[in-house]
Write a protein that holds these residues in place. Sequence first.
Motif, mmCIF file in Angstrom:
data_model
loop_
_atom_site.group_PDB
_atom_site.id
_atom_site.type_symbol
_atom_site.label_atom_id
_atom_site.label_comp_id
_atom_site.label_asym_id
_atom_site.label_seq_id
_atom_site.Cartn_x
_atom_site.Cartn_y
_atom_site.Cartn_z
ATOM 1 N N VAL A 5 2.044 -2.450 2.383
ATOM 2 C CA VAL A 5 0.852 -3.211 2.032
ATOM 3 C C VAL A 5 -0.175 -3.850 2.915
ATOM 4 C CG1 VAL A 5 0.271 -5.261 0.692
ATOM 5 C CG2 VAL A 5 2.826 -4.209 0.609
ATOM 6 N N ARG A 6 -1.104 -2.953 2.273
ATOM 7 C CA ARG A 6 -2.470 -3.205 3.202
ATOM 8 C C ARG A 6 -4.038 -3.561 2.787
ATOM 9 N NH1 ARG A 6 -0.862 -2.315 7.686
ATOM 10 N NH2 ARG A 6 -0.035 0.067 8.616
ATOM 11 N N GLU A 7 -3.634 -3.811 1.173
ATOM 12 C CA GLU A 7 -4.619 -4.802 0.543
ATOM 13 C C GLU A 7 -4.298 -5.999 -0.490
ATOM 14 O OE1 GLU A 7 -7.946 -2.419 0.421
ATOM 15 O OE2 GLU A 7 -9.284 -4.365 -0.658
ATOM 16 N N ILE A 8 -3.804 -7.196 -0.258
ATOM 17 C CA ILE A 8 -3.981 -7.941 -1.750
ATOM 18 C C ILE A 8 -4.730 -8.749 -2.412
ATOM 19 C CG2 ILE A 8 -2.021 -9.239 -2.578
ATOM 20 C CD1 ILE A 8 -0.211 -8.895 -1.057
ATOM 21 N N THR A 9 -5.639 -8.133 -3.080
ATOM 22 C CA THR A 9 -6.629 -9.011 -3.815
ATOM 23 C C THR A 9 -6.607 -10.287 -5.545
ATOM 24 O OG1 THR A 9 -7.721 -6.219 -3.072
ATOM 25 C CG2 THR A 9 -9.367 -8.245 -4.501
ATOM 26 N N ILE A 18 -2.829 -4.081 -5.821
ATOM 27 C CA ILE A 18 -2.500 -4.376 -4.173
ATOM 28 C C ILE A 18 -1.984 -2.907 -3.873
ATOM 29 C CG2 ILE A 18 0.085 -4.501 -3.403
ATOM 30 C CD1 ILE A 18 0.814 -6.113 -5.569
ATOM 31 N N SER A 60 -3.618 6.002 -0.117
ATOM 32 C CA SER A 60 -2.627 5.053 -0.417
ATOM 33 C C SER A 60 -2.915 4.610 -2.267
ATOM 34 C CB SER A 60 -4.076 3.651 -0.302
ATOM 35 O OG SER A 60 -5.325 4.130 -1.579
ATOM 36 N N ARG A 83 2.978 -10.271 1.084
ATOM 37 C CA ARG A 83 1.731 -10.369 1.977
ATOM 38 C C ARG A 83 1.452 -8.726 2.967
ATOM 39 N NH1 ARG A 83 1.800 -14.235 0.274
ATOM 40 N NH2 ARG A 83 1.954 -16.472 0.933
ATOM 41 N N ASP A 84 -0.450 -8.658 3.271
ATOM 42 C CA ASP A 84 0.099 -7.583 4.554
ATOM 43 C C ASP A 84 0.312 -7.264 5.112
ATOM 44 O OD1 ASP A 84 -2.772 -7.691 2.871
ATOM 45 O OD2 ASP A 84 -3.859 -7.556 4.993
#
Length: 308
Positions: A5-9, A18, A60, A83-84
């Motif tokens: 996971v590189r980004e959670i918005t 995600i 991605s 989480r990231d």
Amino acid sequence: MPLVVREITRETPDIVSIRMQNADGSPLPAWQPGAHVDVQLITRHERQYSLCGDPADTASYRIAVRREELSRGGSHYIHAFLRDGSTVWVRPPRNLFELGEAPAYLLLAAGIGVTPILAMGRHLASTGADWRMVVAVRERDGVAFADEIAALGERARVHVSGEHGRLDLAAVLGAIAPGTDVYACGPAGFTDALLALAPTLPEGSGIHLERFEPRKREFGPSEPFTATAARSGVTVEVPATRSLRETLQGAGVAVSGSCLRGVCGSCAIPVLDGAVEHRDSLTVDDDARVIYTCVSRARAGSSLVLDV
Ligand code: FES
């Protein structure tokens, strides 16, 4: 594939998006609008999520997850603990909601159903096709990807039922030209209402649905039936208490599966002979020559011959 996971918005109070990548950033398998991935968490929960990023981004995948009140575990875990840097396990994309060729398209989404519809709208906007898109939400703060929908221009609109009343699906469908194909994704109430309006569609039009909940329908008691796996040379008696998929697997015939609720399509097998009672939530045509083996069965008195 283990992905990181590189980004959670946070897209809305209830929806997060995600972005996931290979740990080394290497390219991922390609996908087309409408595709979904099966995501397995460290908790072993596995769910299907539509890809809602840009297929041109080969590094991605992006999915969106709504917090579910009655979460079976996956949604709760994602919202509370992902989480990231977390690792998730993802099967390569599959597309059971593919955009076909049509003179015109109407894209309809309710709530989190915007995910595959957004990818479709973005694709159609880039091709010069004749298309329209309506995204229905209850409240304005429930619109996920509002900026991206707005960027698609005036062909895409958001309907907020809390401000303008329930979306009048009959009026929306009544305005389409003959030959328009309708692609829709949303909760069961939304997709069932659309299916009920299918007979009113103009000539040459059809409805394609992506569901994330099983259709609520009643069936008679399950009966035992015989199924032959033609290519494997195996014949099984499917008891009333077991699914066709379980029974075939017990006899050594490999059948994939993921949701086990008749919504993801991964357990499909072509039918060569016999009448199917389609208990899944994917089949629109009762005469479809495919069976979703996790839930569907032979019709009473029929046997099945399967291409497996
Ligand atoms: S496993 Fe998902 S439809 Fe059968």
